[in-house]
Design an enzyme around this catalytic site. Structure first.
Site, PDB file in Angstrom:
ATOM      1  N   CYS A 294       0.817  -1.228   0.000  1.00 22.06           N
ATOM      2  CA  CYS A 294       0.000   0.000   0.000  1.00 22.06           C
ATOM      3  C   CYS A 294       0.846   1.273   0.000  1.00 22.06           C
ATOM      4  O   CYS A 294       0.633   2.172  -0.814  1.00 22.06           O
ATOM      5  CB  CYS A 294      -0.969  -0.019   1.179  1.00 22.06           C
ATOM      6  SG  CYS A 294      -0.205   0.080   2.813  1.00 22.06           S
ATOM      7  N   HIS A 342      -2.535   1.340   6.939  1.00 29.55           N
ATOM      8  CA  HIS A 342      -2.933   1.220   5.536  1.00 29.55           C
ATOM      9  C   HIS A 342      -3.119   2.608   4.952  1.00 29.55           C
ATOM     10  O   HIS A 342      -3.461   3.549   5.662  1.00 29.55           O
ATOM     11  CB  HIS A 342      -4.214   0.402   5.385  1.00 29.55           C
ATOM     12  CG  HIS A 342      -4.511   0.022   3.969  1.00 29.55           C
ATOM     13  ND1 HIS A 342      -3.767  -0.896   3.261  1.00 29.55           N
ATOM     14  CD2 HIS A 342      -5.462   0.464   3.095  1.00 29.55           C
ATOM     15  CE1 HIS A 342      -4.242  -1.017   2.037  1.00 29.55           C
ATOM     16  NE2 HIS A 342      -5.270  -0.195   1.904  1.00 29.55           N
ATOM     17  N   HIS A 354      -5.787   1.822  -4.236  1.00 30.04           N
ATOM     18  CA  HIS A 354      -4.858   1.279  -3.233  1.00 30.04           C
ATOM     19  C   HIS A 354      -4.451  -0.148  -3.594  1.00 30.04           C
ATOM     20  O   HIS A 354      -5.072  -0.793  -4.445  1.00 30.04           O
ATOM     21  CB  HIS A 354      -5.495   1.324  -1.836  1.00 30.04           C
ATOM     22  CG  HIS A 354      -6.609   0.333  -1.635  1.00 30.04           C
ATOM     23  ND1 HIS A 354      -6.861  -0.286  -0.436  1.00 30.04           N
ATOM     24  CD2 HIS A 354      -7.567  -0.147  -2.490  1.00 30.04           C
ATOM     25  CE1 HIS A 354      -7.906  -1.087  -0.547  1.00 30.04           C
ATOM     26  NE2 HIS A 354      -8.348  -1.020  -1.778  1.00 30.04           N
TER      27      HIS A 354
END
Length: 380
Positions: A294, A342, A354
């Site tokens: 990510c 994240h 993402h």
């Protein structure tokens, strides 16, 4: 008929009757106890094996538990991935610093050797002058002109000696500082490498556990699990949109002199880089070009836009300027979960791009599908 003949005839009649009764089909012998069954020599060719009963389908409630377990395992893997990436970044920086220190210490050692050679040359010259220091020669001179010349020479020599001593002392102190710094950095580098190895082990263990858990499911159950994940994402996104966040964002843009919904040129370039990676697999620790995690995706997108940012989502949250969620614009980074493990890039219209987790690819989804911690702006 004699007695013996009558007995034989009766016996014969009895046998015939018995045979006749046995030959009648369907005759039951309920009063006769059955003996032990004889084992069959071979199964009949026409016998059909009993079908194996199909396993009962896993209820949705159980699949929800599995989904929660998977979310927990992949979250733990994300935490460890951030730790791995942070250790990797520290290792890289320590290596660069050590390389610089190595060059500086090498130059200092060379300089120190030159200064010591100069000091040795001065000592050898003094020895050639019968061991008398310049001051003695100066005081013993009986020639006024030589006395005057000697005074100037002596003064210059004293200054040169002082400079030599001071420079030697400075180089030696700098060399010691650099040597001590290098030793400390080597220790830190070894610790960073250990942290990196520990984090890598944790990532691999959690992913392996998740894959093992998923492997127990049948194909149809996996499909239902995926549908449950999609339903949960849609529900979370709808709840986020119901807060009116996009309406507040639009109102804020109207009331602003410059619309915050418009990407900057750098932001547009970062978005273009990120969207060009759609479909590439998530691989923990990866920064491209074939796979990403990510923060690897977001950091490389902004690096391509000419704005280097921290490598991990936690450092992106800690170091980059924060903006209100109602003011976010394309290119901003949306940080998720309370521990900032994240990150996705905002595209506009309530969506992000993402790299989700192992087993998934770079994709576009709703910005509210996960718990939002906040928003940061790399080019604030």
């Amino acid at each position: 008929m004699g007695r013996g003949k009558r007995g034989l005839l009766a016996a014969a009649v009895t046998v015939v009757c018995a045979v006749t009764v046995l030959a009648v089909p369907g005759t039951a012998f309920a009063s006769v106890p059955a003996g032990p069954a004889e084992p069959s020599a071979a199964p009949s060719a026409s016998a059909t094996p009993a079908p194996t009963p199909a396993p009962a389908p896993v209820p949705d409630a159980e699949l929800e538990k599995v989904r929660a377990q998977l979310d927990g395992l992949y979250h733990d893997a994300a935490v460890a991935t951030d730790a791995y990436n942070a250790a990797e970044e520290k290792t890289r920086k320590q290596s660069v610093q050590l390389a610089r220190l190595e060059k500086r210490t090498a130059a200092a050692r060379t300089k120190l050797a030159e200064l010591k050679n100069q000091a040795g040359a001065a000592a050898r010259a003094q020895y050639r002058d019968s061991g008398l220091p310049p001051m003695a020669h100066f005081l013993l001179s009986d020639n006024p002109e030589r006395f005057a010349d000697g005074a100037g020479t002596l003064l210059n020599g004293a200054r040169a000696t002082q400079k030599l001593i001071a420079e030697t002392d400075q180089v030696e102190r700098q060399l010691k500082r650099d040597t001590d710094d290098a030793a400390a950095r080597w220790t830190k580098l070894e610790q960073d490498r250990k942290d990196k190895a520990d984090a890598q082990k944790t990532v691999q263990e959690r992913i392996k556990e998740a894959e093992k858990l998923e492997s127990r499911l049948e194909k149809k159950e996996k499909e239902r699990l995926a549908e449950l994940e999609r339903q949960a994402a849609r529900k979370a996104q709808a709840a986020w949109l119901d807060t009116g966040v996009l309406k507040k964002k639009a109102d804020a843009a109207i009331g602003s002199a410059s619309s915050s919904a418009t990407a900057t040129s750098a932001g547009a370039k970062a978005v273009a880089f990120a969207t060009a990676q759609l479909g590439k697999p998530y691989v923990w620790g990866a920064e491209g070009p074939d796979s990403f995690d990510c923060s690897g995706l977001t950091s490389q997108a902004w690096a391509d836009a000419g704005t280097p940012i921290p490598r991990t989502s936690q450092e992106q949250w800690r170091q980059l300027p924060h903006v209100d969620v109602t003011e976010m614009r394309p290119g901003d980074l949306v940080i998720y979960f309370a521990d900032a493990t994240h990150v996705g890039m905002y595209l506009g219209d309530g969506k992000i791009i993402h790299a989700p987790r192992p087993g998934r690819t770079v994709t576009i989804t709703g910005a509210g599908t996960m718990p939002i911690l906040g928003v940061v702006r790399p080019d604030a």
